[in-house]
Design an enzyme around this catalytic site. Structure first.
Site, short mmCIF file in Angstrom:
data_model
loop_
_atom_site.label_atom_id
_atom_site.label_comp_id
_atom_site.label_asym_id
_atom_site.label_seq_id
_atom_site.Cartn_x
_atom_site.Cartn_y
_atom_site.Cartn_z
N HIS A 155 0.79 -1.32 0.01
CA HIS A 155 0.04 0.14 -0.06
C HIS A 155 0.96 1.41 -0.03
O HIS A 155 0.40 2.25 0.57
CB HIS A 155 -0.97 0.04 1.17
CG HIS A 155 -2.11 -0.93 1.24
ND1 HIS A 155 -3.29 -0.78 0.87
CD2 HIS A 155 -1.90 -2.26 1.48
CE1 HIS A 155 -3.85 -2.13 0.95
NE2 HIS A 155 -3.13 -2.78 1.50
N ASN A 201 -10.34 -2.46 2.74
CA ASN A 201 -10.06 -2.51 1.38
C ASN A 201 -11.29 -1.96 0.71
O ASN A 201 -12.23 -1.82 1.14
CB ASN A 201 -9.61 -3.48 0.69
CG ASN A 201 -8.18 -3.80 1.07
OD1 ASN A 201 -7.40 -3.03 1.30
ND2 ASN A 201 -7.58 -4.91 1.07
N TYR A 231 0.83 -4.11 12.43
CA TYR A 231 0.88 -2.93 11.95
C TYR A 231 1.59 -1.95 12.86
O TYR A 231 2.38 -1.01 12.29
CB TYR A 231 -0.47 -2.20 11.78
CG TYR A 231 -1.25 -2.80 10.59
CD1 TYR A 231 -1.69 -4.10 10.46
CD2 TYR A 231 -1.60 -2.20 9.53
CE1 TYR A 231 -2.29 -4.73 9.25
CE2 TYR A 231 -2.31 -2.56 8.14
CZ TYR A 231 -2.51 -3.71 8.01
OH TYR A 231 -2.88 -4.54 6.89
C1 HEM Z 1 -2.17 -11.03 7.93
C2 HEM Z 1 -2.69 -10.05 7.10
C3 HEM Z 1 -2.00 -8.66 6.56
C4 HEM Z 1 -0.82 -8.33 7.09
C5 HEM Z 1 0.01 -8.91 8.01
C6 HEM Z 1 -0.72 -6.95 6.66
C7 HEM Z 1 0.31 -5.97 6.58
C8 HEM Z 1 0.35 -4.70 6.40
C9 HEM Z 1 1.31 -3.79 6.44
C10 HEM Z 1 2.72 -4.13 7.11
C11 HEM Z 1 1.08 -2.82 6.10
C12 HEM Z 1 1.91 -1.57 5.72
C13 HEM Z 1 1.55 -0.51 6.87
C14 HEM Z 1 2.31 0.76 6.98
O1 HEM Z 1 3.46 0.67 6.42
O2 HEM Z 1 1.66 1.80 7.24
C15 HEM Z 1 -0.11 -2.72 5.31
C16 HEM Z 1 -0.94 -1.79 4.88
C17 HEM Z 1 -2.32 -1.78 4.63
N1 HEM Z 1 -3.18 -3.00 4.79
FE1 HEM Z 1 -2.29 -4.77 5.29
N2 HEM Z 1 -2.03 -6.57 5.95
C18 HEM Z 1 -2.86 -7.76 6.06
C19 HEM Z 1 -4.05 -7.65 5.62
C20 HEM Z 1 -4.82 -6.90 5.15
C21 HEM Z 1 -6.24 -6.88 4.81
C22 HEM Z 1 -7.12 -8.04 4.99
C23 HEM Z 1 -6.76 -5.64 4.50
C24 HEM Z 1 -8.06 -5.00 4.13
C25 HEM Z 1 -9.09 -5.79 4.64
C26 HEM Z 1 -5.40 -4.61 4.48
C27 HEM Z 1 -5.50 -3.31 4.34
C28 HEM Z 1 -4.67 -2.57 4.38
C29 HEM Z 1 -4.52 -1.32 3.91
C30 HEM Z 1 -5.88 -0.45 3.64
C31 HEM Z 1 -3.14 -0.74 4.30
C32 HEM Z 1 -2.63 0.82 4.00
C33 HEM Z 1 -2.82 1.52 5.14
C34 HEM Z 1 -2.37 3.11 4.90
O3 HEM Z 1 -3.30 3.52 4.31
O4 HEM Z 1 -1.50 3.54 5.54
N3 HEM Z 1 -4.42 -5.53 5.02
N4 HEM Z 1 -0.89 -4.16 5.58
#
Ligand code: HEM
Length: 491
Positions: free
Chosen positions: A57, A130, A340
């Protein structure tokens, strides 16, 4: 001659700077002097301008706004920010693509992030969803593998359709999300023209301690609008920052985008024998079983003033849940609760919650202390608990953890299968019953186009079988599009 109406340039220590143009040299044609602290500060600071981009992202944009409650939801949750009709809470929302890097195009096929921070009177509530109600996998141990298959390969440093189809076809639980991704919802026209979903199931607890399971759906009031594959491709070349620009310009001209919040509520006890696992992130709850109810409205009405300070340094974390809201047994959600804040400490620093965009709009009374760049502190407050000197004290009766009962042997296993648990039923119904004939045609064309992009015969064959499992007719159409006319024997 200096312009007296403009402030004088200073160093970062506030000392008036001697020049915006020239380094300090020994004579006009001589060497630069080490005592030119201002030059050295400029170069050193420049070298440190970036923080690491988000591991996923990375490319996104965001805006401020508010959430307004429109229905009485106190029968289901005691969350203070939801406690009365017309109650408003400030919000920051960040949209994003998933796989591309910081400078990548906004219009490539990908899910879109829809991450919300509600600055409530009981601390920050982050809902990090999402634009799709489901996800590719159902166990967090597969998340990094999944992302690796979507990002750049070790040898070529290029993305690989082969790797994507290899992972998806070996992970049949991906079928629902991959179906959505390859419809035109995978290429939204703008961030304003898509829905946002909490995706996971969460727990709501009311003031009497009664519990319900809840799912959130933010429905766009602008209407859904997508690009088809050709339009998206053209836009990628024409304006890679289209979505960033679209949101900024809409808010600037006073055209404030809005979303209606609908929730689906399941009585706590009903989860135990629901026909499929209601905590499985690859599934939706059919509206016929749990009809959505509109409870609020989200509006974005203010652009950030500084992209880096407010968007790049924004840190969302699903673990930020306020009293009245809790997690569910969804393993993906439970995995994310750890992930996170850990990535924020690495990407931004241990005191990321003190930055203005991340700090709660209520006082913080914590015993966590110190670390790089900390500036907020509690003066001479005691540094440990329990203490006899008037430091903050937790109130477990009022703010206990919401939860559910568990028992079982410690093991590694899939969720227990229920009667209607399977990987292909819901995507098949989506294809047959929800998509219009045009949507179906685009889905087939998008799949065929992607599978033609360097995928080996063996994995193409697996992909055709995967789509035949979703729907035999869909699989046949994909096979025909790829020039593989012989349908696999059925039955
Ligand atoms: C075990 C599953 C998941 C892991 C380990 C994971 C991990 C991460 C990580 C490490 C980031 C980067 C965050 C940052 O640097 O600020 C991220 C961002 C993000 N993830 Fe996940 N994620 C997972 C599943 C999901 C799911 C299921 C969704 C949505 C339903 C999702 C939505 C997002 C969104 C929207 C961001 C961006 C947040 C922002 O705008 O700063 N992720 N995720």
């Amino acid at each position: 001659m200096a312009d007296k109406r403009r402030p004088a340039t200073t160093t970062d220590a506030g000392i008036p700077a001697p020049s915006d143009e020239f380094s300090l040299t020994a004579g006009a044609d001589g060497p630069i002097l080490l005592q030119d602290h201002y030059l050295i500060q400029k170069m050193a600071q420049f070298n440190r301008e970036r923080v690491p981009e988000r591991v996923v992202h990375a490319k996104g944009g965001g805006a401020h706004g508010f959430f307004e409650v429109t229905e009485d939801v106190t029968p289901w949750t005691k969350a203070a920010f939801l406690s009365g009709k017309r109650k408003r809470t400030p919000v920051f929302l960040r949209f994003s693509t998933v796989a591309g890097e910081l400078g990548s195009a906004d219009t490539v096929r990908d899910p879109r992030g829809f991450a919300m921070k509600f600055y409530t009177e009981e601390g920050n509530y982050d809902l990090v969803g999402n634009n799709t109600p489901v996800f590719f996998i159902r166990d967090p141990s597969k998340f990094s593998d999944f992302i690796h298959s979507q990002k750049r390969m070790a040898e070529t440093n290029r993305r690989s359709n082969e790797a994507q189809w290899d992972f998806w076809t070996l992970s049949p639980e991906s079928a629902h999300q991959v179906t959505i991704l390859f419809t035109d919802r995978g290429t939204p026209r703008s961030w304003r023209h898509m829905n946002g979903y909490g995706s996971h199931t969460f727990l709501w607890v009311n003031a009497a301690g009664q519990k319900h399971w809840v799912k959130y759906h933010f429905k766009t009031e602008q209407g859904i609008a997508n690009f088809d594959a050709d339009e998206a491709k053209a836009m990628t070349a024409e304006d890679p920052d289209l979505h960033l620009r679209d949101l900024h310009e809409a808010i600037e001209r006073g055209d404030h985008p809005a979303w209606r919040l609908e929730v689906q509520l399941m009585p706590f006890e009903a989860a135990a024998d629901y026909r499929f696992n209601p905590f499985d992130l690859t599934k939706v709850w059919p509206h016929a079983d749990y009809p959505p109810m509109t409870i609020g409205r989200l509006v974005l009405d203010r652009n950030p003033e500084h992209y880096f300070a407010e968007v790049e340094q924004a840190a969302f974390e699903p673990a930020n849940m306020v009293p009245g809201i809790g997690p569910s047994p969804d393993r993906m959600l439970l995995g994310r609760l750890f992930s996170y804040p850990d990535t924020h400490r690495y990407r931004i620093g241990p005191n990321y919650l003190q930055l203005p965009i991340n700090q709660p709009q209520v006082p913080v009374h914590s015993y966590n202390k110190d670390g790089a760049m900390r500036y907020r502190h509690d003066g001479s407050q005691p540094v440990y608990a329990p203490n006899s000197f008037g430091g903050p004290a937790a109130d477990p009766d009022r703010y206990g953890d919401p939860g559910w009962e568990v028992s079982g042997e410690i093991l590694r296993s899939a969720y227990t299968l229920r009667r209607d648990d399977d990987d292909f039923g819901q995507p098949g119904a989506l294809y047959r019953d929800v998509l219009s004939p045009t949507d179906q045609d685009h889905l087939v064309a998008n799949l065929v186009g992607h599978l033609r992009g360097g995928v080996s015969a063996e994995i193409v064959a697996r992909a055709v079988a995967y789509w035949r499992s979703v729907d035999p007719g869909l699989g046949d159409r994909v096979a025909a599009g790829l020039g593989l006319t012989a349908a696999a024997p059925r039955g």
